[in-house]
Scaffold this active site. Structure first.
Site, PDB file in Angstrom:
ATOM      1  N   GLU A  65     -36.370  -6.149   3.520  1.00 38.76           N
ATOM      2  CA  GLU A  65     -36.173  -5.804   2.107  1.00 38.76           C
ATOM      3  C   GLU A  65     -36.147  -4.288   1.919  1.00 38.76           C
ATOM      4  O   GLU A  65     -35.404  -3.778   1.084  1.00 38.76           O
ATOM      5  CB  GLU A  65     -37.271  -6.412   1.232  1.00 38.76           C
ATOM      6  CG  GLU A  65     -37.206  -7.915   1.097  1.00 38.76           C
ATOM      7  CD  GLU A  65     -36.196  -8.437   0.082  1.00 38.76           C
ATOM      8  OE1 GLU A  65     -35.371  -7.658  -0.426  1.00 38.76           O
ATOM      9  OE2 GLU A  65     -36.228  -9.650  -0.186  1.00 38.76           O
ATOM     10  N   ASP A 109     -27.703 -11.439  -0.510  1.00 42.39           N
ATOM     11  CA  ASP A 109     -28.432 -12.465   0.239  1.00 42.39           C
ATOM     12  C   ASP A 109     -27.549 -13.033   1.362  1.00 42.39           C
ATOM     13  O   ASP A 109     -28.007 -13.193   2.495  1.00 42.39           O
ATOM     14  CB  ASP A 109     -28.880 -13.577  -0.710  1.00 42.39           C
ATOM     15  CG  ASP A 109     -29.599 -14.700   0.018  1.00 42.39           C
ATOM     16  OD1 ASP A 109     -30.720 -14.466   0.496  1.00 42.39           O
ATOM     17  OD2 ASP A 109     -29.021 -15.799   0.119  1.00 42.39           O
TER      18      ASP A 109
END
Length: 155
Positions: A54, A140
């Site tokens: 992330e 994603d």
């Protein structure tokens, strides 16, 4: 003074993850400036964590910008947004220790993210993951692609 248009801002959506966590991971980023779109992704076949992936996504996206810009970074990670907007200053003041006097996890990436932000005017936004936001969904998918490529799996 006229209202600033979205075309004057680089809009970035980022995501990262691992399967399992910890395990192999990937990151993805979608950068938009006016009509220009750039998709980026990468991954690691070595054991990493969701949080490291992330963090890697906005680092790579910001480092890819070749001149100082106004940037809106959208992340579905409360960890990334909270860290860069709230916790970082305290961690630095405390010598990269948490309030519990423990070393800050991923300090290397937090320092790199801070450096990547310094040349830009960055605003951070949280977006709920898997909620139908097109560029978040694409980020994603890119993160998954990065992980699969790193592991030598078919896309």
């Amino acid at each position: 003074m006229p209202e600033e248009s979205e075309q004057q801002v680089v809009v970035i959506h980022t995501d990262g993850g691992c399967t399992p966590n910890p395990g192999p991971g990937g990151w993805g980023a979608v950068l938009r400036y006016g009509e220009h779109v750039r998709e980026m992704y990468g991954g690691s076949s070595a054991s990493t964590t969701n949080n490291r992936m992330e963090l890697t996504a906005p680092i790579m996206a910001l480092e890819a910008l070749d001149r100082p810009c106004r940037v809106h970074v959208h992340t579905d990670s409360q960890y990334v947004r909270g860290g860069i907007t709230s916790w970082l200053a305290t961690w630095k003041r405390n010598g990269w220790k948490t309030s519990a006097k423990q070393p800050v996890k991923n300090a290397d990436l937090w320092q790199r993210l801070e450096a990547a932000c310094e040349r830009h005017e960055v605003e951070w936004f949280w977006v709920k993951g898997h909620s139908g936001v097109d560029d978040n969904e694409l980020a994603d998918q890119l993160a998954t692609r990065g992980m699969r490529e790193a592991m030598g799996l078919p896309l």
